[in-house]
Write a protein that holds these residues in place. Structure first.
Motif, PDB file in Angstrom:
ATOM      1  N   GLN A 193      -9.263  43.955  22.302  1.00 42.31           N
ATOM      2  CA  GLN A 193      -7.883  44.712  21.954  1.00 42.31           C
ATOM      3  C   GLN A 193      -7.334  45.634  21.056  1.00 42.31           C
ATOM      4  O   GLN A 193      -6.825  46.138  21.303  1.00 42.31           O
ATOM      5  CB  GLN A 193      -8.143  43.443  20.147  1.00 42.31           C
ATOM      6  CG  GLN A 193     -10.017  43.667  19.204  1.00 42.31           C
ATOM      7  CD  GLN A 193     -10.595  43.154  20.707  1.00 42.31           C
ATOM      8  OE1 GLN A 193     -11.178  42.540  21.637  1.00 42.31           O
ATOM      9  NE2 GLN A 193     -11.897  43.154  19.517  1.00 42.31           N
ATOM     10  N   ALA A 194      -8.392  46.549  21.508  1.00 42.47           N
ATOM     11  CA  ALA A 194      -8.304  47.651  20.571  1.00 42.47           C
ATOM     12  C   ALA A 194      -8.096  48.659  21.822  1.00 42.47           C
ATOM     13  O   ALA A 194      -6.388  49.377  21.732  1.00 42.47           O
ATOM     14  CB  ALA A 194      -9.600  48.730  20.695  1.00 42.47           C
ATOM     15  N   VAL A 195      -7.771  48.219  23.495  1.00 38.62           N
ATOM     16  CA  VAL A 195      -6.918  48.917  24.868  1.00 38.62           C
ATOM     17  C   VAL A 195      -5.826  48.481  24.116  1.00 38.62           C
ATOM     18  O   VAL A 195      -4.558  49.602  24.453  1.00 38.62           O
ATOM     19  CB  VAL A 195      -7.679  48.344  25.799  1.00 38.62           C
ATOM     20  CG1 VAL A 195      -6.648  48.798  27.144  1.00 38.62           C
ATOM     21  CG2 VAL A 195      -9.141  49.321  25.703  1.00 38.62           C
ATOM     22  N   ALA A 196      -5.681  46.905  24.188  1.00 39.17           N
ATOM     23  CA  ALA A 196      -3.831  46.609  24.089  1.00 39.17           C
ATOM     24  C   ALA A 196      -3.653  47.231  22.734  1.00 39.17           C
ATOM     25  O   ALA A 196      -2.363  47.776  23.143  1.00 39.17           O
ATOM     26  CB  ALA A 196      -4.143  45.116  23.664  1.00 39.17           C
ATOM     27  N   ALA A 197      -3.885  47.489  21.329  1.00 38.42           N
ATOM     28  CA  ALA A 197      -3.500  48.396  20.452  1.00 38.42           C
ATOM     29  C   ALA A 197      -3.127  49.943  21.148  1.00 38.42           C
ATOM     30  O   ALA A 197      -1.755  49.967  20.475  1.00 38.42           O
ATOM     31  CB  ALA A 197      -4.076  48.236  19.466  1.00 38.42           C
ATOM     32  N   LEU A 198      -4.375  50.828  21.579  1.00 41.16           N
ATOM     33  CA  LEU A 198      -3.324  51.724  21.591  1.00 41.16           C
ATOM     34  C   LEU A 198      -2.234  52.072  22.794  1.00 41.16           C
ATOM     35  O   LEU A 198      -1.493  52.413  22.788  1.00 41.16           O
ATOM     36  CB  LEU A 198      -4.305  52.046  22.084  1.00 41.16           C
ATOM     37  CG  LEU A 198      -6.005  52.499  21.866  1.00 41.16           C
ATOM     38  CD1 LEU A 198      -7.025  53.060  22.556  1.00 41.16           C
ATOM     39  CD2 LEU A 198      -5.161  53.806  20.406  1.00 41.16           C
ATOM     40  N   ALA A 199      -2.575  50.527  23.844  1.00 38.09           N
ATOM     41  CA  ALA A 199      -1.104  50.076  24.824  1.00 38.09           C
ATOM     42  C   ALA A 199       0.244  49.985  24.288  1.00 38.09           C
ATOM     43  O   ALA A 199       1.430  50.938  24.480  1.00 38.09           O
ATOM     44  CB  ALA A 199      -1.309  49.682  25.904  1.00 38.09           C
ATOM     45  N   TYR A 200       0.486  49.250  23.380  1.00 41.61           N
ATOM     46  CA  TYR A 200       1.488  48.652  22.522  1.00 41.61           C
ATOM     47  C   TYR A 200       1.740  49.552  21.630  1.00 41.61           C
ATOM     48  O   TYR A 200       2.848  48.590  21.202  1.00 41.61           O
ATOM     49  CB  TYR A 200       1.434  47.137  22.685  1.00 41.61           C
ATOM     50  CG  TYR A 200       1.226  46.661  24.554  1.00 41.61           C
ATOM     51  CD1 TYR A 200       2.396  46.427  24.953  1.00 41.61           C
ATOM     52  CD2 TYR A 200       0.045  46.150  25.102  1.00 41.61           C
ATOM     53  CE1 TYR A 200       2.575  46.499  26.702  1.00 41.61           C
ATOM     54  CE2 TYR A 200       0.049  45.385  26.360  1.00 41.61           C
ATOM     55  CZ  TYR A 200       1.400  46.143  27.138  1.00 41.61           C
ATOM     56  OH  TYR A 200       1.659  45.652  28.678  1.00 41.61           O
ATOM     57  N   GLY A 201       0.865  49.240  21.085  1.00 39.84           N
ATOM     58  CA  GLY A 201       0.807  49.938  19.687  1.00 39.84           C
ATOM     59  C   GLY A 201       1.021  48.436  18.290  1.00 39.84           C
ATOM     60  O   GLY A 201       0.749  47.371  18.918  1.00 39.84           O
ATOM     61  N   THR A 202       0.613  49.195  17.703  1.00 43.16           N
ATOM     62  CA  THR A 202       0.749  47.577  16.180  1.00 43.16           C
ATOM     63  C   THR A 202       1.325  48.105  14.964  1.00 43.16           C
ATOM     64  O   THR A 202       1.302  49.751  14.560  1.00 43.16           O
ATOM     65  CB  THR A 202      -0.511  47.344  16.313  1.00 43.16           C
ATOM     66  OG1 THR A 202      -1.077  47.983  15.148  1.00 43.16           O
ATOM     67  CG2 THR A 202      -2.270  46.337  16.988  1.00 43.16           C
ATOM     68  N   GLU A 203       1.264  47.675  13.679  1.00 38.51           N
ATOM     69  CA  GLU A 203       1.783  47.896  12.724  1.00 38.51           C
ATOM     70  C   GLU A 203       0.757  49.425  12.574  1.00 38.51           C
ATOM     71  O   GLU A 203       2.016  50.061  11.569  1.00 38.51           O
ATOM     72  CB  GLU A 203       1.169  47.075  11.210  1.00 38.51           C
ATOM     73  CG  GLU A 203       2.531  45.959  11.946  1.00 38.51           C
ATOM     74  CD  GLU A 203       1.637  44.375  12.529  1.00 38.51           C
ATOM     75  OE1 GLU A 203       1.561  43.334  12.622  1.00 38.51           O
ATOM     76  OE2 GLU A 203       0.871  44.739  13.339  1.00 38.51           O
TER      77      GLU A 203
END
Length: 437
Positions: A198-208
């Motif tokens: 989930q951390a990798v995904a957040a870095l790759a796509y961004g969140t709020e």
């Protein structure tokens, strides 16, 4: 404890089946685990669609940390500074010394822009610029490595990356003060207490809350590695790392206890790590084996070391150091120790290695922490075509072309012929507009 006589595989370079047996020993099963891939894809998809809400849920589920809102997932800069200021002086001094050496080495790796001008005024060159934002994954919990923070962040800073975002899981809410202190010292700009796919995904796509980055670097477990593999293309990644490896070439000049402990230093990482000794001295091979058997019972991680040595370790007998170099080039190890009397002479025969440690006094462990070169290295034979993490991994290169009127005329004529040969007439006509009458 494992019977020392059966602890390591023994191979003889002169045996007819040597290369076959070596390849079998080196084989690392990287076959895709369908269940893990499916789970990681689900996590990535949910983070993309739900953003912070997914991060909060996964952090609660996997890290057992209950954050009230997304703001609590970010570690304020004050927390990093407080960790640094609260370190015992001995640890602070060690981190500072390591950081200084890593930074000094990295400064030598910086690429510069360049150009040249041809006689007709045409300019050709290359512009080097840093990435806009880099993401660094740092393991948390038991596998907390402040040295990895320094090794991943400092080259990015030297490259000129304006913003570095660190993610680190905090299982049970527990923070590792040494990791936070290293982050402050290295210059991390923002830090989040999230981990896993989930951390990798957040870095790759961004969140709020978590900004999207251009490249994700840093070690992690199978879920992290799988996530990095799946988001590659959306962002850059450093590498997909396998188990740690060490290959020691020794001619017998080094104390057998030193060699044994050097092998242990990688075998203690995990049960799949690989430690191999190659020597042209049969008496030395026997002496190292005896040291292994004697020293192993006193090691804190003896069960892990024993399993690693039994599964993937080896003692290899060769007839000459030239043969040892051939073995090393076939293995292409992450770490290669040339524990010989004349390491520079042997180095000329080495083509494939992540990092080379030369001479009896140069323990691989020194490179892990503070020698200066990066400890993020290619594994599983990828040193045949890959290099250590460095400043160049955080810089981009753009080609520069400026055509004078005279230069465009000549280039357009050549381009027109080639474009029409390929059947691309728009290309040809675009070039032909620049031909002088």
């Amino acid at each position: 404890m494992t019977d020392s006589e059966n602890l390591l595989t023994r191979l003889d370079y002169s045996a007819a089946d040597f290369w076959q047996r070596l390849d079998h020993l080196l084989a690392w099963d990287e076959s895709e685990d369908a269940a893990i891939h499916t789970r990681v894809r689900e996590i990535i998809a949910r983070v993309r669609s739900e953003g912070d809400a997914a991060l909060l849920d996964y952090t609660r589920q996997f890290d057992r940390f209950e954050a009230k809102n997304a703001a609590e997932l970010e570690l304020p800069k004050e927390a990093l500074r407080a960790a640094w200021e609260g370190l015992p002086r001995e640890q602070a001094d060690a981190l500072e010394k390591a950081a200084e050496r890593i930074r000094a080495y990295a400064e030598h790796q910086k690429m510069s822009s360049w150009s040249y001008t041809e006689a007709d005024g045409t300019l050709l060159g290359q512009q080097v610029t840093p990435l806009d934002r880099a993401g660094v994954y740092v393991p948390g919990g038991k596998a907390a490595y402040p040295s990895s923070v320094l090794m991943n962040v400092i080259p990015a800073k030297v490259a000129g990356v304006p913003e570095i975002v660190m993610v680190v899981p905090t299982p049970g809410g527990e923070l590792n003060e040494l990791v936070l202190a290293a982050a402050y010292l290295a210059g991390v700009d923002r830090a989040f207490r999230i981990g896993g796919a989930q951390a990798v995904a957040a870095l790759a796509y961004g969140t709020e809350s978590v900004p999207k980055v251009d490249k994700v670097v840093g070690p992690g477990n199978i879920y992290v590695a799988t996530a990095k593999q799946l988001v590659f293309g959306q962002v850059g990644i450093d590498m997909i790392a396998g188990p740690s490896e060490i290959l020691v070439i020794s001619d017998g000049v080094t104390d057998p206890d030193w060699i044994a402990m050097d092998l242990f230093s990688q075998a203690e990482h995990d049960e799949d790590a690989q430690a191999i000794l190659v020597t042209d001295n049969p008496e030395h091979l026997t002496a190292v084996h005896a040291s292994i058997a004697r020293l192993l019972p006193g090691m804190e991680r003896r069960e892990v070391i024993a399993t690693s040595l039994r599964r993937r370790g080896a003692l290899i007998q060769v007839a000459s150091l030239a043969d040892a170099a051939k073995v090393a080039n076939r293995i292409a190890p992450e770490h290669l120790e040339l524990s010989v009397a004349e390491p520079k002479a042997l180095l000329s025969q080495i083509r494939n290695a992540g990092a080379v440690f030369m001479g009896s006094y140069t323990a691989e462990a020194l490179g892990d922490y503070c020698a200066g070169p990066n400890h993020v290295l290619p594994t599983s034979g990828t040193a045949r075509f890959s290099s250590p993490l460095g400043v160049y991994d955080f810089q981009k290169r753009s080609s520069l072309i400026f055509c004078s009127r005279e230069g465009a005329d000549q280039l357009a004529r050549t381009s027109s012929i080639l474009a029409r040969g390929e059947g691309l007439t728009a290309h040809a006509r675009s070039a032909e507009y620049r031909i002088r009458d």
